[in-house]
Design an enzyme around this catalytic site. Structure first.
Site, mmCIF file in Angstrom:
data_model
loop_
_atom_site.group_PDB
_atom_site.id
_atom_site.type_symbol
_atom_site.label_atom_id
_atom_site.label_comp_id
_atom_site.label_asym_id
_atom_site.label_seq_id
_atom_site.Cartn_x
_atom_site.Cartn_y
_atom_site.Cartn_z
ATOM 1 N N ALA A 60 44.883 23.986 37.967
ATOM 2 C CA ALA A 60 44.685 22.494 38.814
ATOM 3 C C ALA A 60 44.774 21.378 37.611
ATOM 4 O O ALA A 60 44.194 21.720 36.668
ATOM 5 C CB ALA A 60 43.745 22.667 39.821
ATOM 6 N N GLY A 87 43.708 27.718 38.984
ATOM 7 C CA GLY A 87 44.761 27.539 39.915
ATOM 8 C C GLY A 87 46.026 28.474 39.972
ATOM 9 O O GLY A 87 46.508 28.992 40.694
ATOM 10 N N GLU A 115 45.045 31.825 40.569
ATOM 11 C CA GLU A 115 44.925 32.091 41.835
ATOM 12 C C GLU A 115 46.357 32.389 42.560
ATOM 13 O O GLU A 115 46.568 32.833 43.477
ATOM 14 C CB GLU A 115 44.139 30.913 42.389
ATOM 15 C CG GLU A 115 42.846 30.995 42.227
ATOM 16 C CD GLU A 115 41.896 29.833 42.502
ATOM 17 O OE1 GLU A 115 42.378 28.679 42.449
ATOM 18 O OE2 GLU A 115 40.850 29.978 43.152
ATOM 19 N N GLU A 167 36.888 27.768 35.792
ATOM 20 C CA GLU A 167 36.256 26.866 36.597
ATOM 21 C C GLU A 167 35.018 26.355 36.133
ATOM 22 O O GLU A 167 34.676 25.181 36.049
ATOM 23 C CB GLU A 167 36.371 26.898 38.124
ATOM 24 C CG GLU A 167 37.960 26.924 38.813
ATOM 25 C CD GLU A 167 38.724 28.054 38.435
ATOM 26 O OE1 GLU A 167 38.643 29.067 37.561
ATOM 27 O OE2 GLU A 167 39.845 27.975 39.011
#
Ligand code: CO8
Length: 258
Positions: A64, A109, A112, A132
């Site tokens: 992200a 992300g 993911e 993260e």
């Protein structure tokens, strides 16, 4: 679309996250474009397999967008997490088989999104991580849920608690990558696998995907019931008739996808 490229190749759709200057970092707009593209592709009858990859040589997606998240409060963070989940849920549940062609860093992300795909093929320079906690947050696009289901709770905890990167061979050893291939063979390998899957009875493949996904959500007894129901549905298709008659007549089947 500014950050997503869609290329249709008969029964395959190649979806490319195209923001290479930021290593394909995923901001809200990128997530929205991924979601819109997947919805568009899901409605295309001819497409049987979706290959998701990143532009450039270096990254599938490096996570992200930290430059966006640094300014966001709890409400905005949760909203972004909602977008991550929406994209992941679509990849996981859509009618087509989804293959992540992991062409470099798949972090946060980005990792993911690969976890939500049905299959992951890694180039030999690919690196996976959920880093993260090095940023003071936790995975927010399904990483705490799907990684544990794929590689086991103990290994998932170690990767998430350390944030360490693993290389493609380690990802293969852990069962995270289905195959590791030289980087210049990545897309051809994914296309060949996609075409093989597309040559099968695609509604049956979808029923199998649905049944296997159920195994991650419900207990064995109810999962077995679900399997029976889905098999019953398969028996109601023309493809079941065609597949079995073709076998008995010693000819290749001509599936019609219903
Ligand atoms: N966000 C924003 N920009 C990024 C990101 C990112 N995740 N990753 C790389 N970039 C940018 C860099 O800032 C740099 O930009 P610029 O050239 O303008 O300075 C450019 O991409 C190239 O990156 P580097 O110069 O850092 O390249 P290196 O080869 O030196 O390093 C790395 C490559 C190791 C991949 C490094 O860029 C890196 O560590 N990136 C961040 C990885 C990371 O921590 N990702 C996880 C983010 S958190 C997350 O994904 C949470 C998901 C769930 C969110 C839920 C909602 C809140």
């Amino acid at each position: 679309m500014e950050f997503i490229k869609l290329s249709l190749e008969e029964e395959l759709a190649v979806v490319t996250i195209d923001r290479p200057k930021s290593l394909n970092a995923l901001n809200s707009q990128v997530y929205r474009e991924i979601i819109a593209t997947l919805r568009q592709v899901e409605a295309m009858d001819q497409v049987k397999v979706v290959i998701l990859t990143g532009a450039g040589e270096k990254a599938f997606a490096a996570g992200a967008d930290i430059a966006q998240m640094v300014h966001e409060d709890a409400v905005a963070g949760r909203r972004l997490s909602g977008l991550c989940h929406e994209a992941a849920n679509l990849l996981e549940s859509m009618r087509q088989v989804t293959i992540a062609a992991v062409n470099g860093f798949a972090l946060g992300g980005g990792c993911e999104l690969t976890l939500a795909c049905d299959l992951r093929i890694a180039a030999d320079h690919a690196r996976f991580a959920l880093p993260e906690v090095t940023l003071g947050i936790i995975p927010g696009g399904g990483g705490t849920q799907r990684l544990a289901r794929i590689i086991g709770v103990g290994r998932a905890k170690e990767l998430i608690f350390t944030g360490d990167q693993i290389d493609a061979q380690e990802a293969y050893r852990l069962g995270l990558a289905n195959h590791v291939v030289p980087r210049d063979e990545l897309m051809e390998t994914c296309r060949a696998l996609g075409k093989k899957i597309a040559s099968r009875a695609s509604y049956a493949v979808f029923l199998a995907k649905t049944a296997i996904n159920s195994s991650q959500e419900i207990d064995l007894k109810n999962g077995a019931e679900r399997e029976k129901d889905l098999l019953g549905l398969a028996f109601a298709t023309r493809d079941k008739q065609e597949g079995m008659e073709a076998f008995l007549a010693r000819r290749p089947p001509r599936f019609q996808d219903f």
